[in-house]
Design a protein around this motif. Sequence first.
Motif, PDB file in Angstrom:
ATOM      1  N   SER A 189     -34.595  55.026  51.468  1.00  0.00           N
ATOM      2  CA  SER A 189     -34.208  54.889  50.164  1.00  0.00           C
ATOM      3  C   SER A 189     -34.863  53.569  49.582  1.00  0.00           C
ATOM      4  O   SER A 189     -34.999  52.360  50.336  1.00  0.00           O
ATOM      5  CB  SER A 189     -32.702  54.532  50.129  1.00  0.00           C
ATOM      6  OG  SER A 189     -32.078  53.878  48.914  1.00  0.00           O
ATOM      7  N   ILE A 190     -35.145  53.688  48.388  1.00  0.00           N
ATOM      8  CA  ILE A 190     -35.914  52.473  47.595  1.00  0.00           C
ATOM      9  C   ILE A 190     -35.246  52.257  46.433  1.00  0.00           C
ATOM     10  O   ILE A 190     -35.136  53.057  45.495  1.00  0.00           O
ATOM     11  CB  ILE A 190     -37.446  52.537  47.507  1.00  0.00           C
ATOM     12  CG1 ILE A 190     -38.119  52.766  48.501  1.00  0.00           C
ATOM     13  CG2 ILE A 190     -37.931  51.570  46.577  1.00  0.00           C
ATOM     14  CD1 ILE A 190     -39.719  53.083  48.629  1.00  0.00           C
ATOM     15  N   TRP A 242     -43.761  48.840  51.647  1.00  0.00           N
ATOM     16  CA  TRP A 242     -42.413  48.695  52.341  1.00  0.00           C
ATOM     17  C   TRP A 242     -42.454  48.873  53.527  1.00  0.00           C
ATOM     18  O   TRP A 242     -43.404  48.962  54.278  1.00  0.00           O
ATOM     19  CB  TRP A 242     -41.515  49.609  51.618  1.00  0.00           C
ATOM     20  CG  TRP A 242     -41.336  49.835  50.206  1.00  0.00           C
ATOM     21  CD1 TRP A 242     -40.459  49.012  49.470  1.00  0.00           C
ATOM     22  CD2 TRP A 242     -42.259  50.426  49.200  1.00  0.00           C
ATOM     23  NE1 TRP A 242     -40.523  49.307  47.929  1.00  0.00           N
ATOM     24  CE2 TRP A 242     -41.353  50.002  47.896  1.00  0.00           C
ATOM     25  CE3 TRP A 242     -43.042  51.230  49.205  1.00  0.00           C
ATOM     26  CZ2 TRP A 242     -41.954  50.531  46.689  1.00  0.00           C
ATOM     27  CZ3 TRP A 242     -43.879  51.509  47.917  1.00  0.00           C
ATOM     28  CH2 TRP A 242     -43.146  51.405  46.669  1.00  0.00           C
ATOM     29  N   SER A 243     -41.339  48.159  54.364  1.00  0.00           N
ATOM     30  CA  SER A 243     -41.107  48.300  55.772  1.00  0.00           C
ATOM     31  C   SER A 243     -39.939  49.121  55.861  1.00  0.00           C
ATOM     32  O   SER A 243     -38.729  48.861  55.033  1.00  0.00           O
ATOM     33  CB  SER A 243     -41.055  46.792  56.154  1.00  0.00           C
ATOM     34  OG  SER A 243     -40.818  47.021  57.465  1.00  0.00           O
ATOM     35  N   LEU A 287     -27.409  65.406  54.979  1.00  0.00           N
ATOM     36  CA  LEU A 287     -28.063  64.698  53.548  1.00  0.00           C
ATOM     37  C   LEU A 287     -29.494  64.257  53.902  1.00  0.00           C
ATOM     38  O   LEU A 287     -29.711  63.098  53.565  1.00  0.00           O
ATOM     39  CB  LEU A 287     -27.084  63.893  53.075  1.00  0.00           C
ATOM     40  CG  LEU A 287     -25.644  64.209  52.938  1.00  0.00           C
ATOM     41  CD1 LEU A 287     -24.646  62.931  52.496  1.00  0.00           C
ATOM     42  CD2 LEU A 287     -25.727  65.396  51.894  1.00  0.00           C
ATOM     43  N   PHE A 288     -30.354  65.120  54.331  1.00  0.00           N
ATOM     44  CA  PHE A 288     -31.423  64.555  54.705  1.00  0.00           C
ATOM     45  C   PHE A 288     -32.612  64.049  53.542  1.00  0.00           C
ATOM     46  O   PHE A 288     -33.428  63.519  53.492  1.00  0.00           O
ATOM     47  CB  PHE A 288     -32.376  65.525  55.758  1.00  0.00           C
ATOM     48  CG  PHE A 288     -32.629  67.104  55.025  1.00  0.00           C
ATOM     49  CD1 PHE A 288     -33.923  67.028  54.430  1.00  0.00           C
ATOM     50  CD2 PHE A 288     -31.602  67.807  54.966  1.00  0.00           C
ATOM     51  CE1 PHE A 288     -34.202  68.446  53.861  1.00  0.00           C
ATOM     52  CE2 PHE A 288     -32.006  69.198  54.523  1.00  0.00           C
ATOM     53  CZ  PHE A 288     -33.217  69.409  53.784  1.00  0.00           C
ATOM     54  N   LEU A 289     -32.303  64.843  52.453  1.00  0.00           N
ATOM     55  CA  LEU A 289     -33.009  64.536  51.128  1.00  0.00           C
ATOM     56  C   LEU A 289     -32.189  63.391  50.525  1.00  0.00           C
ATOM     57  O   LEU A 289     -32.880  63.030  49.240  1.00  0.00           O
ATOM     58  CB  LEU A 289     -32.937  65.727  50.136  1.00  0.00           C
ATOM     59  CG  LEU A 289     -33.705  66.832  50.894  1.00  0.00           C
ATOM     60  CD1 LEU A 289     -33.573  68.179  49.895  1.00  0.00           C
ATOM     61  CD2 LEU A 289     -35.103  66.634  51.187  1.00  0.00           C
ATOM     62  N   THR A 290     -31.135  62.675  50.940  1.00  0.00           N
ATOM     63  CA  THR A 290     -30.666  61.565  50.119  1.00  0.00           C
ATOM     64  C   THR A 290     -30.557  60.583  51.359  1.00  0.00           C
ATOM     65  O   THR A 290     -29.554  60.128  52.008  1.00  0.00           O
ATOM     66  CB  THR A 290     -29.579  62.039  49.542  1.00  0.00           C
ATOM     67  OG1 THR A 290     -29.423  63.042  48.947  1.00  0.00           O
ATOM     68  CG2 THR A 290     -28.749  60.715  48.768  1.00  0.00           C
ATOM     69  N   PRO A 291     -31.722  59.804  51.683  1.00  0.00           N
ATOM     70  CA  PRO A 291     -31.719  58.816  52.781  1.00  0.00           C
ATOM     71  C   PRO A 291     -30.821  57.656  52.340  1.00  0.00           C
ATOM     72  O   PRO A 291     -30.869  57.312  51.419  1.00  0.00           O
ATOM     73  CB  PRO A 291     -32.868  58.327  53.048  1.00  0.00           C
ATOM     74  CG  PRO A 291     -33.599  58.739  51.952  1.00  0.00           C
ATOM     75  CD  PRO A 291     -33.014  59.916  51.234  1.00  0.00           C
ATOM     76  N   VAL A 292     -29.952  57.083  53.347  1.00  0.00           N
ATOM     77  CA  VAL A 292     -29.421  55.650  53.310  1.00  0.00           C
ATOM     78  C   VAL A 292     -30.100  54.507  53.673  1.00  0.00           C
ATOM     79  O   VAL A 292     -29.610  53.421  53.391  1.00  0.00           O
ATOM     80  CB  VAL A 292     -27.967  55.858  53.733  1.00  0.00           C
ATOM     81  CG1 VAL A 292     -27.005  56.875  53.027  1.00  0.00           C
ATOM     82  CG2 VAL A 292     -27.868  56.182  55.081  1.00  0.00           C
ATOM     83  N   ALA A 341     -37.239  58.162  48.517  1.00  0.00           N
ATOM     84  CA  ALA A 341     -38.799  58.303  48.430  1.00  0.00           C
ATOM     85  C   ALA A 341     -39.131  58.791  49.627  1.00  0.00           C
ATOM     86  O   ALA A 341     -38.538  58.756  50.610  1.00  0.00           O
ATOM     87  CB  ALA A 341     -39.239  56.752  48.231  1.00  0.00           C
ATOM     88  N   PHE A 342     -40.551  59.369  49.471  1.00  0.00           N
ATOM     89  CA  PHE A 342     -40.871  60.372  50.866  1.00  0.00           C
ATOM     90  C   PHE A 342     -42.471  59.774  50.956  1.00  0.00           C
ATOM     91  O   PHE A 342     -43.520  59.573  49.823  1.00  0.00           O
ATOM     92  CB  PHE A 342     -41.039  61.610  50.386  1.00  0.00           C
ATOM     93  CG  PHE A 342     -39.552  62.068  50.422  1.00  0.00           C
ATOM     94  CD1 PHE A 342     -38.966  63.001  51.395  1.00  0.00           C
ATOM     95  CD2 PHE A 342     -38.831  62.089  49.291  1.00  0.00           C
ATOM     96  CE1 PHE A 342     -37.640  63.326  51.274  1.00  0.00           C
ATOM     97  CE2 PHE A 342     -37.490  62.750  49.150  1.00  0.00           C
ATOM     98  CZ  PHE A 342     -36.788  63.500  50.089  1.00  0.00           C
ATOM     99  N   PHE A 343     -42.785  59.475  52.235  1.00  0.00           N
ATOM    100  CA  PHE A 343     -43.970  58.727  52.466  1.00  0.00           C
ATOM    101  C   PHE A 343     -44.573  59.923  53.934  1.00  0.00           C
ATOM    102  O   PHE A 343     -44.013  60.244  54.571  1.00  0.00           O
ATOM    103  CB  PHE A 343     -43.847  57.775  52.873  1.00  0.00           C
ATOM    104  CG  PHE A 343     -43.297  56.522  51.973  1.00  0.00           C
ATOM    105  CD1 PHE A 343     -44.207  55.865  51.214  1.00  0.00           C
ATOM    106  CD2 PHE A 343     -42.029  56.496  51.730  1.00  0.00           C
ATOM    107  CE1 PHE A 343     -43.915  54.652  50.243  1.00  0.00           C
ATOM    108  CE2 PHE A 343     -41.698  55.526  50.889  1.00  0.00           C
ATOM    109  CZ  PHE A 343     -42.563  54.757  50.056  1.00  0.00           C
ATOM    110  N   GLY A 344     -45.952  59.656  53.895  1.00  0.00           N
ATOM    111  CA  GLY A 344     -46.542  60.155  54.987  1.00  0.00           C
ATOM    112  C   GLY A 344     -46.795  58.991  55.827  1.00  0.00           C
ATOM    113  O   GLY A 344     -47.166  57.790  55.436  1.00  0.00           O
ATOM    114  N   VAL A 345     -46.569  58.982  57.334  1.00  0.00           N
ATOM    115  CA  VAL A 345     -46.688  57.618  58.020  1.00  0.00           C
ATOM    116  C   VAL A 345     -47.467  58.257  59.181  1.00  0.00           C
ATOM    117  O   VAL A 345     -47.202  59.210  59.869  1.00  0.00           O
ATOM    118  CB  VAL A 345     -45.349  57.329  58.433  1.00  0.00           C
ATOM    119  CG1 VAL A 345     -45.339  56.365  59.608  1.00  0.00           C
ATOM    120  CG2 VAL A 345     -44.513  56.873  57.402  1.00  0.00           C
TER     121      VAL A 345
END
Length: 372
Positions: A170-171, A147-148, A131-136, A176-180
Amino acid sequence: MSTLTSPEKEQYWIDVAVELSAQFALTAAEIDRKAELPKDNLRLLFERGLDTAILPEEKGGAGISYATFGRIVFEIARGCSSTACIWLMNTSAAESLITLSNPDTSEFYLQQWKQGKRFANALSEPTSGNLFLTPVQEAKPLGDGDWSLDGAKRFVSGAELADFFLVNASIDGAPAFFGVERDETVEIHEIWDALGMRGTRSQLIGFNQTRLKAANRFGQVVSNRQNLIALGLPWLSLGIAQAAYDALKVQAAGKKLSDGKPLTHVQWIQYETAEAHVKLKAAKLLAQHLLELADAGSEQTIVVSMEAKILANQVAKEVADLGLRVGGGLAFTRSLPFERHLRDAQAGGLMAYSSEMCKLFVGKFELNVRDE
């Protein structure tokens, strides 16, 4: 390159991959034995332009087709599966960040990629499985629009080389997906001691109050956008299968029986080689069909990608097992490549979506089962 016609252009990039793959094969066993990152291989792929070849020409890429991209993954995996895996993940993460970010952020990542910066996918949570596309793991708002994130991601291929990570969180209960960008809040846990594909060094990554910038958050995903990982994973397994198949043919032709004839004259080897050949050919045709659908922008790519992955993963394991049996007792040692191919072949079926999840999806699709 600009003077080449389209078919010639596509073949050029395949030829480059074939050339480099033969070179990678020379060090694949050592990379596996030492469980070290194939840094030289990755550098060569960048220097020859393969990293950004998938990008459109207007962005400085070669605008290659998905069909050519899959063939490149196959050829690299044929020489060194760990190199192919890291390259696929690096390319996918970078392409995603460039394609799905806002224009300014997209241009930043594009220039970083062209300069040789490394990218990695940090999406799988330790307890999430497929479930990598549905983070918890819930990101905490910082009050300034960002966000943190406190948590961890596992199986991050090439993590120790990465300058940027594609991260999910998860937000408000939604993915939600981000570049870090890598900084002091991102910790590499060197725990990698794997059965196969040991050169990927797919470590566990810890995020300790890592800032998820609103400016680096993905926008809305285009509905018919193709996912490079889904397209490439079947070809990763097929490259391993091809390497094992090539090796077993060499072994069968070179090893002599008591009457002086080679193993190629043994009937059971002839039978099982024929079966392996047909299965490998069928798996390639299905994977090629997947890429044709992707190039056509078809919505069928989702289910066909899972079908292709199921077959490719299974064929890789079967062909590697046959190589081990043809090689005999010596194949159980590092003197021959079969034990490495057998170990590497296991990885594809575990990569998300796993073979079991793919079968569940395809089975429900075929039986018209809808989750309530």
